[in-house]
Design a protein around this motif. Structure first.
Motif, PDB file in Angstrom:
ATOM      1  N   ARG A 140      57.543  42.538  60.662  1.00 35.21           N
ATOM      2  CA  ARG A 140      57.924  41.254  60.060  1.00 35.21           C
ATOM      3  C   ARG A 140      58.576  41.467  58.699  1.00 35.21           C
ATOM      4  O   ARG A 140      59.582  40.840  58.364  1.00 35.21           O
ATOM      5  N   MET A 141      58.030  42.380  57.902  1.00 32.28           N
ATOM      6  CA  MET A 141      58.604  42.672  56.587  1.00 32.28           C
ATOM      7  C   MET A 141      60.011  43.241  56.730  1.00 32.28           C
ATOM      8  O   MET A 141      60.919  42.871  55.980  1.00 32.28           O
ATOM      9  N   LEU A 142      60.215  44.132  57.690  1.00 30.53           N
ATOM     10  CA  LEU A 142      61.549  44.684  57.943  1.00 30.53           C
ATOM     11  C   LEU A 142      62.519  43.597  58.396  1.00 30.53           C
ATOM     12  O   LEU A 142      63.671  43.556  57.959  1.00 30.53           O
ATOM     13  N   LEU A 143      62.040  42.724  59.277  1.00 32.32           N
ATOM     14  CA  LEU A 143      62.868  41.625  59.777  1.00 32.32           C
ATOM     15  C   LEU A 143      63.359  40.758  58.628  1.00 32.32           C
ATOM     16  O   LEU A 143      64.545  40.452  58.526  1.00 32.32           O
ATOM     17  N   THR A 185      62.950  48.665  64.359  1.00 33.60           N
ATOM     18  CA  THR A 185      62.934  49.747  65.335  1.00 33.60           C
ATOM     19  C   THR A 185      61.571  50.428  65.292  1.00 33.60           C
ATOM     20  O   THR A 185      60.854  50.321  64.289  1.00 33.60           O
ATOM     21  N   LEU A 186      61.238  51.128  66.353  1.00 37.22           N
ATOM     22  CA  LEU A 186      59.965  51.854  66.369  1.00 37.22           C
ATOM     23  C   LEU A 186      59.910  52.887  65.243  1.00 37.22           C
ATOM     24  O   LEU A 186      58.888  53.040  64.578  1.00 37.22           O
ATOM     25  N   LYS A 187      61.006  53.569  65.019  1.00 42.47           N
ATOM     26  CA  LYS A 187      61.061  54.598  63.981  1.00 42.47           C
ATOM     27  C   LYS A 187      60.823  53.993  62.598  1.00 42.47           C
ATOM     28  O   LYS A 187      60.025  54.519  61.807  1.00 42.47           O
ATOM     29  N   ALA A 188      61.500  52.888  62.293  1.00 42.58           N
ATOM     30  CA  ALA A 188      61.356  52.263  60.982  1.00 42.58           C
ATOM     31  C   ALA A 188      59.956  51.699  60.773  1.00 42.58           C
ATOM     32  O   ALA A 188      59.369  51.843  59.700  1.00 42.58           O
ATOM     33  N   ALA A 228      57.201  52.689  62.337  1.00 40.64           N
ATOM     34  CA  ALA A 228      56.276  53.829  62.250  1.00 40.64           C
ATOM     35  C   ALA A 228      56.281  54.414  60.843  1.00 40.64           C
ATOM     36  O   ALA A 228      55.214  54.709  60.275  1.00 40.64           O
ATOM     37  N   ALA A 229      57.471  54.563  60.261  1.00 43.56           N
ATOM     38  CA  ALA A 229      57.568  55.098  58.902  1.00 43.56           C
ATOM     39  C   ALA A 229      56.888  54.176  57.895  1.00 43.56           C
ATOM     40  O   ALA A 229      56.210  54.638  56.976  1.00 43.56           O
ATOM     41  N   LYS A 230      57.047  52.891  58.083  1.00 45.02           N
ATOM     42  CA  LYS A 230      56.486  51.920  57.146  1.00 45.02           C
ATOM     43  C   LYS A 230      54.961  51.909  57.179  1.00 45.02           C
ATOM     44  O   LYS A 230      54.323  51.699  56.165  1.00 45.02           O
ATOM     45  N   VAL A 231      54.361  52.137  58.343  1.00 40.40           N
ATOM     46  CA  VAL A 231      52.893  52.093  58.454  1.00 40.40           C
ATOM     47  C   VAL A 231      52.272  53.484  58.465  1.00 40.40           C
ATOM     48  O   VAL A 231      51.052  53.619  58.603  1.00 40.40           O
ATOM     49  N   GLY A 232      53.084  54.520  58.334  1.00 37.66           N
ATOM     50  CA  GLY A 232      52.549  55.868  58.296  1.00 37.66           C
ATOM     51  C   GLY A 232      51.964  56.316  59.625  1.00 37.66           C
ATOM     52  O   GLY A 232      50.970  57.037  59.677  1.00 37.66           O
ATOM     53  N   ARG A 233      52.585  55.901  60.708  1.00 37.03           N
ATOM     54  CA  ARG A 233      52.149  56.285  62.049  1.00 37.03           C
ATOM     55  C   ARG A 233      53.296  57.016  62.734  1.00 37.03           C
ATOM     56  O   ARG A 233      54.414  57.070  62.239  1.00 37.03           O
ATOM     57  N   THR A 234      53.025  57.501  63.911  1.00 38.90           N
ATOM     58  CA  THR A 234      54.064  58.209  64.657  1.00 38.90           C
ATOM     59  C   THR A 234      54.763  57.256  65.622  1.00 38.90           C
ATOM     60  O   THR A 234      54.227  56.197  65.981  1.00 38.90           O
ATOM     61  N   HIS A 235      55.921  57.667  66.017  1.00 41.82           N
ATOM     62  CA  HIS A 235      56.680  56.934  67.023  1.00 41.82           C
ATOM     63  C   HIS A 235      55.844  56.808  68.298  1.00 41.82           C
ATOM     64  O   HIS A 235      55.776  55.742  68.924  1.00 41.82           O
ATOM     65  N   ALA A 236      55.178  57.897  68.673  1.00 39.11           N
ATOM     66  CA  ALA A 236      54.339  57.898  69.879  1.00 39.11           C
ATOM     67  C   ALA A 236      53.194  56.891  69.773  1.00 39.11           C
ATOM     68  O   ALA A 236      52.837  56.248  70.764  1.00 39.11           O
ATOM     69  N   ASN A 237      52.638  56.744  68.569  1.00 36.37           N
ATOM     70  CA  ASN A 237      51.562  55.783  68.368  1.00 36.37           C
ATOM     71  C   ASN A 237      52.048  54.368  68.654  1.00 36.37           C
ATOM     72  O   ASN A 237      51.364  53.586  69.316  1.00 36.37           O
ATOM     73  N   LEU A 238      53.239  54.045  68.176  1.00 35.07           N
ATOM     74  CA  LEU A 238      53.784  52.705  68.420  1.00 35.07           C
ATOM     75  C   LEU A 238      54.161  52.522  69.880  1.00 35.07           C
ATOM     76  O   LEU A 238      53.986  51.432  70.431  1.00 35.07           O
ATOM     77  N   LEU A 239      54.655  53.580  70.518  1.00 30.93           N
ATOM     78  CA  LEU A 239      54.932  53.499  71.959  1.00 30.93           C
ATOM     79  C   LEU A 239      53.650  53.192  72.727  1.00 30.93           C
ATOM     80  O   LEU A 239      53.652  52.404  73.676  1.00 30.93           O
ATOM     81  N   LEU A 276      65.951  36.777  64.846  1.00 35.55           N
ATOM     82  CA  LEU A 276      65.359  37.611  65.893  1.00 35.55           C
ATOM     83  C   LEU A 276      65.746  37.093  67.280  1.00 35.55           C
ATOM     84  O   LEU A 276      66.149  37.868  68.150  1.00 35.55           O
ATOM     85  N   ALA A 277      65.666  35.783  67.487  1.00 33.38           N
ATOM     86  CA  ALA A 277      66.018  35.204  68.789  1.00 33.38           C
ATOM     87  C   ALA A 277      67.491  35.444  69.112  1.00 33.38           C
ATOM     88  O   ALA A 277      67.836  35.850  70.230  1.00 33.38           O
ATOM     89  N   ALA A 278      68.365  35.205  68.149  1.00 31.93           N
ATOM     90  CA  ALA A 278      69.799  35.410  68.384  1.00 31.93           C
ATOM     91  C   ALA A 278      70.098  36.870  68.695  1.00 31.93           C
ATOM     92  O   ALA A 278      70.869  37.175  69.609  1.00 31.93           O
ATOM     93  N   TRP A 279      69.471  37.768  67.954  1.00 35.59           N
ATOM     94  CA  TRP A 279      69.700  39.189  68.174  1.00 35.59           C
ATOM     95  C   TRP A 279      69.214  39.607  69.553  1.00 35.59           C
ATOM     96  O   TRP A 279      69.870  40.379  70.249  1.00 35.59           O
ATOM     97  N   MET A 280      68.062  39.094  69.965  1.00 36.13           N
ATOM     98  CA  MET A 280      67.535  39.429  71.291  1.00 36.13           C
ATOM     99  C   MET A 280      68.480  38.953  72.391  1.00 36.13           C
ATOM    100  O   MET A 280      68.740  39.668  73.357  1.00 36.13           O
ATOM    101  N   ILE A 281      68.995  37.748  72.233  1.00 39.07           N
ATOM    102  CA  ILE A 281      69.936  37.214  73.230  1.00 39.07           C
ATOM    103  C   ILE A 281      71.212  38.055  73.267  1.00 39.07           C
ATOM    104  O   ILE A 281      71.669  38.453  74.328  1.00 39.07           O
TER     105      ILE A 281
END
Length: 196
Positions: free
Chosen positions: A22-25, A34-37, A39-50, A108-113
């Motif tokens: 939400r903060m990134l949005l 993105t998962l990468k961004a 993950a970096a923001k919360v100090g977790r791995t990409h795999a953790n978010l997956l 977010l809605a427009a981007w998703m569409i």
């Protein structure tokens, strides 16, 4: 700047990721979620978010659900309070417009569409349907779905194009909110004179 790495249970990890998304949005727009961004923001791995969301689309859908649930809850409260005279309908309009503008749901809605991720809109649509169902209880004679339709479309349009259009027309930035408020008041007065 990332959130310090500490042991979180599954729900805390999901919540932290959604708040980071939400903060990134809000700060950088929907393309930054993105998962990468995150993950970096919360100090977790990409795999953790997956593990928690399955994909970037899953994260975005959960973000949409989170935003929609929070916002429709506050709109429902404002509507109920307006019905008993504790709040003005402008607060209902502001809550709806804020959901799409300040909370980022419109972008977010427009981007998703536009990116072909229409299924990710389902959480937003589900929340709106649930809100309408809730607001109709005891008020079946009201035209809640129709009012919700035009108010949501106005809020969505304003979140995406309101600034440039009002500026080019020489109008105040809150012109769409004011017009929507007047329309909602007129609709209520016409359909339910005892409430006006």
């Amino acid at each position: 700047m990332s959130i310090s790495r500490k042991r979180l249970n599954s729900e805390e990890s999901r919540s932290a990721a959604l708040e980071a998304a939400r903060m990134l949005l809000l700060a950088q727009g929907p393309q930054a979620v993105t998962l990468k961004a995150v993950a970096a923001k919360v100090g977790r791995t990409h795999a953790n978010l997956l593990h928690h969301f399955g994909s970037a689309a899953g994260l975005q859908a959960e973000l949409a659900r989170s935003i929609a649930d929070r916002v429709t809850g506050s709109i429902a409260e404002a509507v109920e309070r307006a019905r008993v005279g504790e709040r003005d309908v402008r607060e209902v309009v502001d809550g709806t417009f804020d959901a799409f503008d300040r909370e980022g749901a419109g972008a977010l809605a427009a981007w998703m569409i536009l990116s072909g991720n229409r299924d990710a809109l389902n959480p937003i649509l589900d929340s709106i349907r649930a809100l309408v169902s809730q607001l109709r209880v005891g008020h079946e004679e009201h035209h809640v779905p129709e009012s919700t339709l035009w108010l949501v479309l106005a809020a969505l349009g304003d979140s995406l194009l309101g600034e440039p259009i009002t500026s080019s027309l020489g109008l105040q930035r809150d012109a769409a909110r004011r017009i929507a408020t007047e329309a909602l008041r007129s609709e209520i007065a016409a359909r339910h004179p005892r409430m006006a």
